[in-house]
Design an enzyme around this catalytic site. Sequence first.
Site, PDB file in Angstrom:
ATOM      1  N   LYS A   1       0.043  -6.251   3.926  1.00 57.44           N
ATOM      2  CA  LYS A   1       0.423  -5.807   5.276  1.00 57.44           C
ATOM      3  C   LYS A   1      -0.443  -4.626   5.732  1.00 57.44           C
ATOM      4  O   LYS A   1      -0.957  -4.619   6.834  1.00 57.44           O
ATOM      5  CB  LYS A   1       1.902  -5.349   5.312  1.00 57.44           C
ATOM      6  CG  LYS A   1       2.896  -6.395   4.870  1.00 57.44           C
ATOM      7  CD  LYS A   1       4.318  -5.863   4.922  1.00 57.44           C
ATOM      8  CE  LYS A   1       4.619  -4.743   3.952  1.00 57.44           C
ATOM      9  NZ  LYS A   1       4.524  -5.119   2.526  1.00 57.44           N
TER      10      LYS A   1
ATOM     11  N   ARG B   1      12.616  -3.574   7.980  1.00 57.81           N
ATOM     12  CA  ARG B   1      12.709  -4.126   6.634  1.00 57.81           C
ATOM     13  C   ARG B   1      14.136  -4.555   6.323  1.00 57.81           C
ATOM     14  O   ARG B   1      14.431  -5.019   5.221  1.00 57.81           O
ATOM     15  CB  ARG B   1      12.261  -3.070   5.642  1.00 57.81           C
ATOM     16  CG  ARG B   1      11.445  -3.617   4.507  1.00 57.81           C
ATOM     17  CD  ARG B   1      11.038  -2.474   3.634  1.00 57.81           C
ATOM     18  NE  ARG B   1       9.826  -1.890   4.099  1.00 57.81           N
ATOM     19  CZ  ARG B   1       8.745  -1.737   3.335  1.00 57.81           C
ATOM     20  NH1 ARG B   1       8.742  -2.113   2.104  1.00 57.81           N
ATOM     21  NH2 ARG B   1       7.671  -1.178   3.820  1.00 57.81           N
TER      22      ARG B   1
ATOM     23  N   ARG C   1      -4.163  -2.111  -7.643  1.00 61.17           N
ATOM     24  CA  ARG C   1      -4.236  -1.281  -6.431  1.00 61.17           C
ATOM     25  C   ARG C   1      -4.505   0.178  -6.797  1.00 61.17           C
ATOM     26  O   ARG C   1      -3.940   0.709  -7.731  1.00 61.17           O
ATOM     27  CB  ARG C   1      -2.943  -1.346  -5.629  1.00 61.17           C
ATOM     28  CG  ARG C   1      -3.028  -0.360  -4.466  1.00 61.17           C
ATOM     29  CD  ARG C   1      -2.105  -0.593  -3.355  1.00 61.17           C
ATOM     30  NE  ARG C   1      -0.716  -0.633  -3.743  1.00 61.17           N
ATOM     31  CZ  ARG C   1       0.249  -0.918  -2.890  1.00 61.17           C
ATOM     32  NH1 ARG C   1      -0.047  -1.204  -1.654  1.00 61.17           N
ATOM     33  NH2 ARG C   1       1.491  -0.943  -3.290  1.00 61.17           N
TER      34      ARG C   1
ATOM     35  N   ARG D   1      -0.081   4.413  -7.399  1.00 60.30           N
ATOM     36  CA  ARG D   1       1.184   4.900  -6.835  1.00 60.30           C
ATOM     37  C   ARG D   1       2.308   4.818  -7.863  1.00 60.30           C
ATOM     38  O   ARG D   1       2.350   3.886  -8.666  1.00 60.30           O
ATOM     39  CB  ARG D   1       1.565   4.038  -5.619  1.00 60.30           C
ATOM     40  CG  ARG D   1       1.099   4.605  -4.319  1.00 60.30           C
ATOM     41  CD  ARG D   1       1.219   3.659  -3.152  1.00 60.30           C
ATOM     42  NE  ARG D   1       2.446   2.893  -3.036  1.00 60.30           N
ATOM     43  CZ  ARG D   1       2.678   2.009  -2.057  1.00 60.30           C
ATOM     44  NH1 ARG D   1       1.760   1.811  -1.126  1.00 60.30           N
ATOM     45  NH2 ARG D   1       3.798   1.331  -2.016  1.00 60.30           N
TER      46      ARG D   1
ATOM     47  N   ARG E   1      11.060  -3.908  -6.519  1.00 62.62           N
ATOM     48  CA  ARG E   1      10.707  -3.983  -5.097  1.00 62.62           C
ATOM     49  C   ARG E   1      10.725  -5.444  -4.619  1.00 62.62           C
ATOM     50  O   ARG E   1      11.120  -5.725  -3.491  1.00 62.62           O
ATOM     51  CB  ARG E   1       9.316  -3.378  -4.861  1.00 62.62           C
ATOM     52  CG  ARG E   1       9.335  -1.854  -4.924  1.00 62.62           C
ATOM     53  CD  ARG E   1       7.952  -1.288  -5.131  1.00 62.62           C
ATOM     54  NE  ARG E   1       7.078  -1.445  -3.986  1.00 62.62           N
ATOM     55  CZ  ARG E   1       5.762  -1.300  -4.041  1.00 62.62           C
ATOM     56  NH1 ARG E   1       5.177  -1.003  -5.185  1.00 62.62           N
ATOM     57  NH2 ARG E   1       5.038  -1.465  -2.966  1.00 62.62           N
TER      58      ARG E   1
HETATM   59  P1  AP5 Z   1      -1.703  -3.665   0.747  1.00 65.19           P
HETATM   60  O1  AP5 Z   1      -2.429  -3.990   2.007  1.00 65.19           O
HETATM   61  O2  AP5 Z   1      -1.629  -2.247   0.317  1.00 65.19           O
HETATM   62  O3  AP5 Z   1      -0.274  -4.355   0.766  1.00 65.19           O
HETATM   63  P2  AP5 Z   1       1.062  -3.910   1.459  1.00 65.19           P
HETATM   64  O4  AP5 Z   1       1.779  -5.165   1.810  1.00 65.19           O
HETATM   65  O5  AP5 Z   1       0.804  -2.936   2.558  1.00 65.19           O
HETATM   66  O6  AP5 Z   1       1.714  -3.214   0.197  1.00 65.19           O
HETATM   67  P3  AP5 Z   1       2.673  -2.003   0.036  1.00 65.19           P
HETATM   68  O7  AP5 Z   1       2.936  -1.873  -1.430  1.00 65.19           O
HETATM   69  O8  AP5 Z   1       2.134  -0.781   0.723  1.00 65.19           O
HETATM   70  O9  AP5 Z   1       3.916  -2.522   0.726  1.00 65.19           O
HETATM   71  P4  AP5 Z   1       5.324  -2.108   0.494  1.00 65.19           P
HETATM   72  O10 AP5 Z   1       5.943  -2.764   1.633  1.00 65.19           O
HETATM   73  O11 AP5 Z   1       5.925  -2.422  -0.807  1.00 65.19           O
HETATM   74  O12 AP5 Z   1       5.214  -0.510   0.446  1.00 65.19           O
HETATM   75  P5  AP5 Z   1       5.266   0.570   1.608  1.00 65.19           P
HETATM   76  O13 AP5 Z   1       4.211   1.545   1.334  1.00 65.19           O
HETATM   77  O14 AP5 Z   1       5.341  -0.064   2.934  1.00 65.19           O
HETATM   78  O15 AP5 Z   1      -2.354  -4.557  -0.412  1.00 65.19           O
HETATM   79  C1  AP5 Z   1      -1.891  -4.452  -1.751  1.00 65.19           C
HETATM   80  C2  AP5 Z   1      -3.101  -4.511  -2.695  1.00 65.19           C
HETATM   81  O16 AP5 Z   1      -3.700  -5.811  -2.643  1.00 65.19           O
HETATM   82  C3  AP5 Z   1      -4.220  -3.528  -2.318  1.00 65.19           C
HETATM   83  O17 AP5 Z   1      -4.808  -3.080  -3.491  1.00 65.19           O
HETATM   84  C4  AP5 Z   1      -5.176  -4.372  -1.468  1.00 65.19           C
HETATM   85  O18 AP5 Z   1      -6.502  -3.894  -1.543  1.00 65.19           O
HETATM   86  C5  AP5 Z   1      -5.033  -5.750  -2.135  1.00 65.19           C
HETATM   87  N1  AP5 Z   1      -5.142  -6.853  -1.186  1.00 65.19           N
HETATM   88  C6  AP5 Z   1      -4.687  -6.902   0.085  1.00 65.19           C
HETATM   89  N2  AP5 Z   1      -4.948  -8.120   0.636  1.00 65.19           N
HETATM   90  C7  AP5 Z   1      -5.552  -8.835  -0.353  1.00 65.19           C
HETATM   91  C8  AP5 Z   1      -6.056 -10.169  -0.419  1.00 65.19           C
HETATM   92  N3  AP5 Z   1      -5.977 -11.012   0.610  1.00 65.19           N
HETATM   93  N4  AP5 Z   1      -6.589 -10.571  -1.569  1.00 65.19           N
HETATM   94  C9  AP5 Z   1      -6.676  -9.736  -2.645  1.00 65.19           C
HETATM   95  N5  AP5 Z   1      -6.223  -8.470  -2.643  1.00 65.19           N
HETATM   96  C10 AP5 Z   1      -5.674  -8.029  -1.506  1.00 65.19           C
HETATM   97  O19 AP5 Z   1       6.697   1.189   1.291  1.00 65.19           O
HETATM   98  C11 AP5 Z   1       6.935   1.887   0.091  1.00 65.19           C
HETATM   99  C12 AP5 Z   1       8.409   2.182  -0.029  1.00 65.19           C
HETATM  100  O20 AP5 Z   1       8.845   2.980   1.089  1.00 65.19           O
HETATM  101  C13 AP5 Z   1       9.342   0.978  -0.026  1.00 65.19           C
HETATM  102  O21 AP5 Z   1       9.470   0.399  -1.308  1.00 65.19           O
HETATM  103  C14 AP5 Z   1      10.647   1.634   0.459  1.00 65.19           C
HETATM  104  O22 AP5 Z   1      11.300   2.344  -0.571  1.00 65.19           O
HETATM  105  C15 AP5 Z   1      10.162   2.651   1.478  1.00 65.19           C
HETATM  106  N6  AP5 Z   1      10.129   2.079   2.848  1.00 65.19           N
HETATM  107  C16 AP5 Z   1       9.031   1.851   3.612  1.00 65.19           C
HETATM  108  N7  AP5 Z   1       9.394   1.319   4.801  1.00 65.19           N
HETATM  109  C17 AP5 Z   1      10.739   1.214   4.770  1.00 65.19           C
HETATM  110  C18 AP5 Z   1      11.699   0.695   5.696  1.00 65.19           C
HETATM  111  N8  AP5 Z   1      11.343   0.190   6.878  1.00 65.19           N
HETATM  112  N9  AP5 Z   1      13.006   0.728   5.339  1.00 65.19           N
HETATM  113  C19 AP5 Z   1      13.399   1.250   4.158  1.00 65.19           C
HETATM  114  N10 AP5 Z   1      12.539   1.726   3.230  1.00 65.19           N
HETATM  115  C20 AP5 Z   1      11.223   1.713   3.538  1.00 65.19           C
END
Ligand code: AP5
Length: 216
Positions: free
Chosen positions: A13, A88, A123, A156, A167
Amino acid sequence: MNIIFLGGPGAGKGTQAENASEKLKIPAISTGVILREEAASGSERGIKAKSYMDSGALVPDEIIIDIIKQRVAKPDCAGGFILDGFPRTVPQAEYLEAAGINIDLVIDIDVSDERIIARMGGRRSCPNCGASYHVDYKPSRDKKSCDVCSTELITRDDDRPEVVLKRLKTYHEQTAPLKQFYVSKGKLKTVIGQEEVADTTRLTFEVINNFKQSGN
Ligand code: AP5
């Protein structure tokens, strides 16, 4: 144009939201990045949020909704924005509707749990600016520091394998139901996440361009 990127943890994402932000010239808002910044600042809200994040749970809706309410009210969102990681839960999506915040398109990046688990181990993240890399698929130029701000890259806390599994469970229980929520509103388009970032970007832009050409 207001876009939501949905998908499991590590589905890509953030990567696609940043690409789309650059091309569409609208801000990408990641609730994960905002929460990590708050945690690093040592604020009460940030410390509370970090305890949920490090255990693989969601941060309570009221904290997140408050963050989004303030962020989308900023002037740079007037011409559109991209939400990465919000909503989410169904109550978060209902908040957007109740607040009159229109969403044009919801793009679900669909990647299997097995592939997500394999990816997350590779990552690397910038603790300063939030930029995200991958040791195989998107390495930084020198493979150890951030291309944007030169800070040393880290893994992370919530990318530890046992937290990734939690997760994923949280995602299936609380976030995946949003797909049906947005299908019922005719807004959901699915992109099957590919092995290469560039291939997923191409498919994502096919969806965005089709939406624009449909006259919406
Ligand atoms: P990346 O683009 O970083 O993926 P992502 O989907 O953004 O992953 P996140 O781990 O950031 O998502 P998340 O939703 O778990 O965490 P967030 O930070 O939002 O890609 C992942 C990896 O793969 C990278 O290394 C990238 O280079 C690689 N990659 C990407 N595309 C690829 C491809 N096509 N092929 C190969 N490799 C690829 O949230 C963290 C925490 O915050 C949550 O767990 C929760 O506790 C809290 N939180 C955040 N938002 C909310 C909400 N709305 N409500 C409640 N809690 C929340």
